[in-house]
Scaffold this active site. Structure first.
Site, mmCIF file in Angstrom:
data_model
loop_
_atom_site.group_PDB
_atom_site.id
_atom_site.type_symbol
_atom_site.label_atom_id
_atom_site.label_comp_id
_atom_site.label_asym_id
_atom_site.label_seq_id
_atom_site.Cartn_x
_atom_site.Cartn_y
_atom_site.Cartn_z
ATOM 1 C CE1 TYR A 259 87.371 7.975 -72.648
ATOM 2 C CE2 TYR A 259 88.658 8.051 -74.668
ATOM 3 C CZ TYR A 259 88.524 8.341 -73.318
ATOM 4 O OH TYR A 259 89.547 8.983 -72.654
ATOM 5 C CG ASP B 159 84.851 0.003 -71.293
ATOM 6 O OD1 ASP B 159 85.452 0.887 -71.950
ATOM 7 O OD2 ASP B 159 84.493 0.172 -70.115
ATOM 8 C CE LYS C 98 82.854 6.650 -66.915
ATOM 9 N NZ LYS C 98 83.148 8.071 -67.049
#
Ligand code: KE4
Length: 428
Positions: free
Chosen positions: A144, A239, A267
């Site tokens: 994702y 990623d 994050k």
């Protein structure tokens, strides 16, 4: 546990916000029941609106690696806020966080801040396409990269063909430029490259996947992608929105010993405030506006308030690298405890773990890609999730997520967790 107040609040929220939440996974759809509403958090604990206390294994899906409301992070945010929160003008804090973030990772010369991991990955793809002047990308099932159109694609019906949209609103026109491969399947990637020779701008991957549960690359897989990209003039994008500054100061690049061409972050880099970022070497980043012609922009990008939280968090991580060993040891302690309890039962399971990322799968097959992750017994997972919640342990409300341990967790907290685990496992 009583969740009366949360249920009332959820009912009200649904009158004003689609599904009552601002991000779908929070709605507990895949585990059933109503979500608990958080009221506050400190260290390893989150408290809901009914006053229940939970040991938190989500850490806000990764950012709170130091624990919630870390004194130095809060101090930095409060101090910065007094002087204003966003100016839409360059500030020294952006340069300071850029210098600090780049000093902790390999092979990256420049970094651009955005406001989310989605924005970072979306921009990285555009930059790769602009730099290589090619349109297609390869991504992996189960990985994702946020909700921009190019990523909301699933494997096509035909073997080795382009993808199809997996969300309404994503056009076939977008989908035709996204090719899908199974994680850990280098042969399949080679076929895709051969069938689309000269057309692929980039391969984007979660180098240690966290969105199928935690799925670890097989030996040689990531290294093999690096070789294929070098041979075929394709940019390799890691990623690292989840793994960046979590697995090590240098993230998955450091752990795996492989450098990507572009790395995306999110994050942890924002310490709990909205920050995403993408970084690369000078020859690629000079293509980015305003120096180059690949356009990318954002009103709140690099705002001083978010930068202050990122600076305080990365400062702690850079100057206390023992945090990573501490997190690794705590996660291993949790893993060993879970294995010991499960081995006393007839329950089929697999545990995948790397650093402070871990996930439990109720299955008899190794979980090495999305297909094997989907074979997990979700009914067992639902009972497990709610059982642990009622014991005061907050786990990710989906079997397709990784746990994120934070450094405020104590061994007493983990013992508490294992005692709850022992009780709950008997009931599923
Ligand atoms: P955000 O746009 O949510 O900041 O980042 C998107 C993203 C990109 N790349 C990876 C590897 C990610 O894990 C994410 C977002 N992670 C999810 C958890 N699986 C965020 C939780 C949510 O969607 O609410």
């Amino acid at each position: 546990m009583i969740y009366k107040r949360s249920s009332e609040l959820f009912k009200i929220a649904k009158n004003y916000i689609p599904g009552g939440v601002n991000s779908p996974v929070r709605a507990f759809k895949s585990v059933g029941g109503n979500p608990v509403f958080a009221s506050k958090a400190k260290g390893a604990y989150v408290f809901d609106e009914d006053g229940n206390k939970f040991i938190d294994y989500i850490s806000s899906w990764g950012p709170m690696i130091l624990g919630h409301a870390h004194d130095n992070v809060i101090k930095a945010i409060l101090k910065t806020a007094e002087n204003g929160t966003s100016f839409g003008m360059p500030t020294t804090m952006e340069t300071e966080l850029a210098q600090l973030a780049l000093s902790m990772v390999n092979g990256m010369d420049k970094i651009r801040f955005v406001n989310s991991g989605t924005e970072a990955c979306m921009s990285a793809i555009r930059l790769a396409r602009g730099f290589t002047k090619k349109d297609k990308i390869i991504k992996f099932s189960g990985c994702y990269h946020g909700h921009s159109d190019s990523f909301l694609i699933q494997a096509g019906s035909g073997v080795v063909t382009f993808g199809t949209p997996n969300s309404p609103g994503v056009t076939q026109g977008t989908a035709k430029d996204t090719l899908i491969a199974p994680f850990n399947d280098l042969k399949y990637v080679k076929k895709l490259i051969k069938n689309n020779s000269g057309e692929i701008a980039s391969i984007i991957i979660e180098p240690v996947a966290g969105n199928m549960g935690c799925v670890i690359p097989k030996d040689g897989f990531i290294e093999g992608l690096r070789v294929l990209c070098d041979k075929n003039d394709i940019l390799l994008i890691f990623d690292e929105v989840m793994t960046g500054y979590r697995l090590a100061n240098g993230g998955a690049q450091e752990i795996l010993g492989v450098n990507a061409d572009i790395v995306t972050y999110g994050k942890v880099i924002g310490g709990g405030l909205p920050v995403g970022a993408f970084a690369s070497r000078n020859e690629i980043m000079k293509e980015l506006s305003p120096e180059g012609s690949v356009y990318q922009a954002g009103t709140l990008s690099g705002n001083p308030l978010a930068m202050s939280a990122g600076l305080a968090t990365l400062f702690e991580l850079k100057h206390n690298p023992c945090i990573y060993d501490s997190l690794e040891n705590k996660t291993s302690y949790l893993e060993q405890g879970m294995r010991a309890i499960l081995n006393e039962t007839s329950i089929d399971y697999r545990i995948n773990k790397l650093g402070s990322m871990i996930s439990l799968h109720f299955t008899s097959e190794d979980v090495v890609d999305f297909k094997s992750a989907q074979k997990g017994n979700n009914e067992k997972f639902k009972k497990y999730f709610h059982g642990m919640l009622s014991e005061g342990v907050y786990l990710p409300p989906s079997a397709f997520e990784s746990y994120f341990l934070n450094d405020a967790l104590t061994y007493d907290d983990i013992d508490f967790t294992l005692n709850a685990f022992k009780k709950v496992i008997k009931l599923i």
